[in-house]
Design a protein around this motif. Structure first.
Motif, PDB file in Angstrom:
ATOM      1  N   MET A 106       0.515  -1.190  -0.393  1.00  0.00           N
ATOM      2  CA  MET A 106       0.160  -0.431  -0.376  1.00  0.00           C
ATOM      3  C   MET A 106       0.736   1.284   0.042  1.00  0.00           C
ATOM      4  N   PHE A 109       2.345   1.504  -3.865  1.00  0.00           N
ATOM      5  CA  PHE A 109       0.552   0.497  -4.563  1.00  0.00           C
ATOM      6  C   PHE A 109       2.132   0.115  -5.914  1.00  0.00           C
ATOM      7  N   THR A 156      -3.442   4.634  -6.723  1.00  0.00           N
ATOM      8  CA  THR A 156      -3.236   4.641  -5.406  1.00  0.00           C
ATOM      9  C   THR A 156      -4.287   3.712  -5.040  1.00  0.00           C
ATOM     10  N   PRO A 157      -4.898   3.037  -4.220  1.00  0.00           N
ATOM     11  CA  PRO A 157      -5.391   1.610  -3.521  1.00  0.00           C
ATOM     12  C   PRO A 157      -6.695   2.371  -3.433  1.00  0.00           C
ATOM     13  N   SER A 158      -6.920   3.284  -3.822  1.00  0.00           N
ATOM     14  CA  SER A 158      -8.873   4.526  -3.190  1.00  0.00           C
ATOM     15  C   SER A 158      -9.341   4.444  -4.532  1.00  0.00           C
ATOM     16  N   SER A 159      -7.950   4.217  -5.677  1.00  0.00           N
ATOM     17  CA  SER A 159      -8.379   5.351  -7.074  1.00  0.00           C
ATOM     18  C   SER A 159      -8.222   3.800  -7.703  1.00  0.00           C
ATOM     19  N   TRP A 160      -8.014   2.812  -7.119  1.00  0.00           N
ATOM     20  CA  TRP A 160      -8.098   1.687  -8.628  1.00  0.00           C
ATOM     21  C   TRP A 160      -9.443   1.088  -8.780  1.00  0.00           C
TER      22      TRP A 160
END
Length: 177
Positions: A106, A109, A156-160
């Protein structure tokens, strides 16, 4: 080459709760592979496409190509369509991967290579550089998501985004690069 359609392979056997990438070659239920091949054949007929398909070499995608070949399609295998290589994580149960290892991923990433595998940055490059050989393909969720990543911003982890569902088609331009 016009736009192509790529289907995610059917749900593989034995994937539940495991990190499955390009090193773990899991089988699919033959009925599911045949069902997806029927859908691809019908799509090709409706769209008046040549009877050609390219697949990843991994069984969960290639089994669909084998069915299509039986029905007169020209089937090609392309290693560039393989799923992301999760290195030493590949095939392991997710619960067996330490929290500190997830933190390493994370925190990097896009650049983390899973200790000997492929980074997301490398997958993005590989997927964007792929040139379709024909209008029909069968591949993997990570590859398809990478191919459709809207360049510019670093993932990013939240945008993937989540991968497409098993057996689902996704239309694509010939090159995302």
């Amino acid at each position: 080459m016009p736009a192509f359609t790529i289907w995610r392979h059917p749900r593989p056997r034995g994937a539940e709760g495991r990190c499955i990438g390009g090193r773990t070659d899991l089988p699919v239920d033959p009925r599911k592979a045949k069902r997806l091949a029927h859908r691809i054949r019908a799509h090709a007929r409706r769209q008046a496409l040549p009877r050609e398909v390219v697949t990843s070499p991994l069984a969960r995608a290639a089994d669909v190509g084998r069915w299509l070949k039986r029905w007169g399609f020209v089937w090609q295998v392309d290693p560039a369509l393989a799923e992301m290589d999760f290195g030493c994580w590949d095939g392991r149960p997710w619960r067996a991967i330490a929290a500190g290892e997830f933190d390493r991923w994370m925190n990097d990433f896009c650049g983390f290579d899973f200790d000997g595998g492929e980074s997301l940055a490398a997958l993005l490059t590989r997927a964007a550089a792929w040139t379709p050989r024909c209008a029909l393909a069968v591949g993997h969720g990570g590859w398809i998501t990478a191919r459709h990543w809207q360049g510019g911003a670093v993932p990013t982890p939240s945008s993937w985004p989540p991968p497409p569902g098993y057996g689902r088609p996704t239309a694509s331009a010939p090159s995302a690069a």
